[in-house]
Enzyme design. Structure first.
Site, PDB file in Angstrom:
ATOM      1  N   ASP A  13       5.209  -0.410  -0.343  1.00 50.82           N
ATOM      2  CA  ASP A  13       6.115  -1.052   0.614  1.00 50.82           C
ATOM      3  C   ASP A  13       7.022   0.021   1.198  1.00 50.82           C
ATOM      4  OD1 ASP A  13       7.429  -2.956   2.073  1.00 50.82           O
ATOM      5  OD2 ASP A  13       8.478  -3.855   0.375  1.00 50.82           O
ATOM      6  N   ASP A 107       3.888  -2.441   7.289  1.00 49.61           N
ATOM      7  CA  ASP A 107       4.593  -1.572   6.348  1.00 49.61           C
ATOM      8  C   ASP A 107       4.326  -1.871   4.876  1.00 49.61           C
ATOM      9  OD1 ASP A 107       5.921  -3.983   6.444  1.00 49.61           O
ATOM     10  OD2 ASP A 107       7.916  -3.109   6.273  1.00 49.61           O
ATOM     11  N   GLU A 108       3.344  -2.690   4.553  1.00 55.15           N
ATOM     12  CA  GLU A 108       3.038  -2.909   3.140  1.00 55.15           C
ATOM     13  C   GLU A 108       1.576  -3.283   2.954  1.00 55.15           C
ATOM     14  OE1 GLU A 108       4.651  -6.391   1.140  1.00 55.15           O
ATOM     15  OE2 GLU A 108       5.225  -7.253   3.069  1.00 55.15           O
TER      16      GLU A 108
END
Length: 359
Positions: A13, A107-108
């Site tokens: 993350d 983003d993860e």
């Protein structure tokens, strides 16, 4: 994988991704409280740097509220094309370690590194090397959770934020889950957490103490999931080919809103979040649904389907606004709004436009 061996799952993350990209690219923003979003009267915060978070500024917060909390807050416009490009760099790094990558957003992502492609021996060492390569290649920090299932890995990635990692081993998993508040559990939203609290369920230990029959009585189809995660059990594989049926984003406001401008700003923020995923995944749908929850917890949805996929950011924003405006003005405060795009597929099978619906 041989039967009986635990999987090695990493949840990566990125730390304050949008805001961190902006601080990376503009030296004048480093060390300052930064909000990605619009400072206009209708604006909302899309993302906040850690310096801004220290003042209570967070995503989906109205800009005027954010400025009251942090008068020195610096607003910057989002650059989704840049975020998408950086995300591609990060995913290229992931691909050096495994083919089993399940992105959740720009983003993860989950990574299954059980096969240990690079011979690093432990998932801990793998996560550490991935984070170091992300920092070297992008100038950005990432946090990681390492465990034997996806539920625990996602929980663990929050444990040492920012720029840290945390592992939950098979020996510690069940006992660790019992110590956590249920509000932290993936799949337990604010409404469910409040309901659990009313039933005396505040921690994982409280949840584990409830028999399955009790959970089925009160939580219906979600009961088996809650029963399993209270025991740190999750057999879902990391699925790189998972077919998304929809993409959605929702937010609960700090206070119940009646002002149309504030409500519309919140809906636009959710539409922007959804578009970022659709554009990044190159997955486009034909149906837009706006979810609205009022102060009395009554919930409605408004949906509209188009004859072709919604392949433009502006089109999604326009449709979302039209849908929420169908319930405005409202004498009852609104506590939550959400936007979802669904009905993915080709134009050839497009359905006719549907009327507004309430659920």
């Amino acid at each position: 994988m041989p039967a009986g061996l635990p999987r090695k799952i990493i949840h990566v993350d990125m730390d304050a991704f949008y805001a961190s990209v902006e601080q990376r690219d503009d030296a004048a923003l480093r060390g300052r409280p930064v909000a990605v979003g619009s400072q206009a009267a209708r604006g909302v915060v899309a993302a906040a740097s850690y310096e801004a978070r220290a003042f209570g500024v967070h995503s989906a917060l109205p800009s005027v509220t954010a400025l009251r909390r942090c008068p020195d807050l610096v607003f910057v416009r989002p650059r989704f094309d840049v975020y998408k490009a950086v995300s591609a760099q990060i995913h290229a790094i992931f691909a050096d370690y495994t083919d089993l990558i399940q992105p959740l957003s720009l983003d993860e992502a989950y990574l299954d590194v059980t096969a240990d492609r690079r011979g690093l021996e432990t998932a801990w060492a793998t996560a550490r090397e991935i984070r170091a390569r992300i920092l070297a290649g992008t100038g950005l920090t990432a946090s990681a959770g390492i465990s034997y299932n996806k539920f625990l890995a996602k929980l663990a990635s929050d444990q040492r934020k920012p720029n840290g990692q945390f592992a939950v081993t098979p020996a510690m998993g069940p006992a660790w889950v019992e110590t956590l508040p249920v509000a932290r559990f993936h799949g337990v939203g604010p409404v469910t957490a409040a309901k659990m609290k009313r039933l005396g369920i505040k921690t994982g230990a409280d949840l584990r103490a409830k028999p399955l029959a009790f959970l089925e009585e009160h939580f219906g189809s979600g009961a088996r999931w809650y029963h399993a995660i209270a025991r740190a059990e999750d057999d879902r594989p990391v699925n790189p080919h998972r077919e998304r049926k929809s993409s959605g984003s929702e937010t609960t406001f700090d206070r119940d809103l009646t002002d149309a401008a504030d409500i519309e700003a919140g809906v636009l923020r959710m539409a922007d979040d959804v578009w970022a995923w659709c554009d990044g995944a190159q997955a486009f749908g034909r149906t837009v649904t706006v979810k609205i929850k009022f102060a009395d917890f009554r919930q409605i949805t408004r949906s509209r389907s188009r004859g072709s996929v919604i392949a433009g950011h502006a089109a999604l924003r326009t449709t979302s606004l039209e849908l929420v405006r169908s319930v405005l003005p409202t004498p009852i405060g609104i506590r939550l709004v959400g936007v979802t795009v669904s009905n993915f597929g080709s134009d050839a099978t497009a359905a006719p436009t549907l009327p507004l619906t309430t659920a």
